[in-house]
Design an enzyme around this catalytic site. Structure first.
Site, PDB file in Angstrom:
ATOM      1  N   GLY A  49     -29.137  24.684  39.325  1.00 35.00           N
ATOM      2  CA  GLY A  49     -27.989  24.523  38.451  1.00 35.00           C
ATOM      3  C   GLY A  49     -27.885  23.067  38.060  1.00 35.00           C
ATOM      4  N   GLN A  54     -23.900  15.436  34.925  1.00 34.68           N
ATOM      5  CA  GLN A  54     -24.988  14.907  35.748  1.00 34.68           C
ATOM      6  C   GLN A  54     -26.053  14.194  34.919  1.00 34.68           C
ATOM      7  OE1 GLN A  54     -25.486  18.812  38.030  1.00 34.68           O
ATOM      8  NE2 GLN A  54     -25.957  17.261  39.578  1.00 34.68           N
ATOM      9  N   CYS A  97     -27.350  18.645  46.026  1.00 31.61           N
ATOM     10  CA  CYS A  97     -26.971  18.333  44.652  1.00 31.61           C
ATOM     11  C   CYS A  97     -27.950  17.318  44.095  1.00 31.61           C
ATOM     12  CB  CYS A  97     -25.550  17.759  44.649  1.00 31.61           C
ATOM     13  SG  CYS A  97     -24.946  17.319  43.014  1.00 31.61           S
ATOM     14  N   LEU A  98     -28.370  17.522  42.848  1.00 33.67           N
ATOM     15  CA  LEU A  98     -29.299  16.577  42.216  1.00 33.67           C
ATOM     16  C   LEU A  98     -28.697  15.173  42.124  1.00 33.67           C
ATOM     17  CD1 LEU A  98     -30.674  18.768  39.269  1.00 33.67           C
ATOM     18  CD2 LEU A  98     -31.685  18.401  41.528  1.00 33.67           C
ATOM     19  N   HIS A 139     -19.936  25.229  42.733  1.00 26.26           N
ATOM     20  CA  HIS A 139     -20.533  23.895  42.845  1.00 26.26           C
ATOM     21  C   HIS A 139     -20.717  23.280  41.456  1.00 26.26           C
ATOM     22  CE1 HIS A 139     -23.556  20.961  44.643  1.00 26.26           C
ATOM     23  NE2 HIS A 139     -23.727  20.821  43.342  1.00 26.26           N
ATOM     24  N   GLU A 140     -21.279  24.068  40.527  1.00 21.91           N
ATOM     25  CA  GLU A 140     -21.540  23.521  39.187  1.00 21.91           C
ATOM     26  C   GLU A 140     -20.242  23.241  38.435  1.00 21.91           C
ATOM     27  OE1 GLU A 140     -24.309  22.325  38.550  1.00 21.91           O
ATOM     28  OE2 GLU A 140     -25.296  23.284  40.245  1.00 21.91           O
ATOM     29  N   HIS A 143     -18.454  20.008  39.014  1.00 20.05           N
ATOM     30  CA  HIS A 143     -18.934  18.833  38.279  1.00 20.05           C
ATOM     31  C   HIS A 143     -18.129  18.605  36.999  1.00 20.05           C
ATOM     32  CE1 HIS A 143     -22.353  17.572  40.629  1.00 20.05           C
ATOM     33  NE2 HIS A 143     -22.891  18.778  40.629  1.00 20.05           N
TER      34      HIS A 143
HETATM   35 ZN    ZN Z   1     -24.356  19.261  42.004  1.00 21.37          ZN
END
Ligand code: ZN
Length: 171
Positions: A49, A54, A97-98, A139-140, A143
């Site tokens: 995701g 991000q 998480c990225l 989670h997404e 953001h």
């Molecule tokens: Zn994330």
């Protein structure tokens, strides 16, 4: 098509509330290019995701990977989401998480959600999720409201470098 830089925890954009996207913008070529860049960046980083903030774009659009029956993920694009909890029973998972690279931490979230959103054609949609899909979705969407999974960690000792966790396993 381009892989964009993923910004990391500490960058102020990750803490902003992202702006909603107008229908006119959703249908624009620029927006299609943004979503394609998000796909390219997610694929390059092996993410399941990614959200626009991000890649330093403070707009309410996220790509969410939902587990399917083939041990793989179906991806969906979610724009201007409104999230409602449908099952308050908590589900605990180690998340990554990225934007918080090489780390993982234990987070509990409601195990069922409903999301009303706009799709890439500008149409209103709704989806109900439970299990891991509900976790990835939350989670997404976090953001898009300036939150990171680390905000939800209750026991900070679970926040771990991935390679340190592996070393412990091998002892
Ligand atoms: Zn994330």
């Amino acid at each position: 098509m381009a892989v964009r830089e993923v910004i990391r925890m500490g960058h102020p954009t990750l803490r902003l509330k992202a702006a909603p996207v107008s229908k006119e913008e959703i249908l624009s070529e620029d927006f299609k290019a943004l979503v394609q860049d998000m796909f390219d960046t997610m694929d390059e980083q092996d993410g399941i995701g990614i959200a626009a903030p991000q890649i330093n774009v403070s707009k309410q659009v996220a790509i969410v990977g939902l587990p399917n029956d083939e041990d793989d993920f179906d991806v969906m694009v979610v724009i201007n989401p409104k999230l409602t909890v449908t099952n308050e029973e908590l589900s605990g998972n180690y998340e990554g998480c990225l934007s918080v690279p090489n780390m993982t931490g234990f987070v509990e979230r409601p195990s069922g959600v409903k999301v009303e959103y706009v799709d890439l054609e500008g149409n209103d949609q709704a989806i109900e999720l439970d299990g891991f899909g509900a976790i990835v979705m939350q989670h997404e969407l976090d953001h898009l409201i300036g939150k990171l999974y680390v905000d939800h960690i209750k026991d900070i000792t679970t926040l771990t470098f991935n390679d340190a966790y592996t070393e412990e396993d091998e002892e």
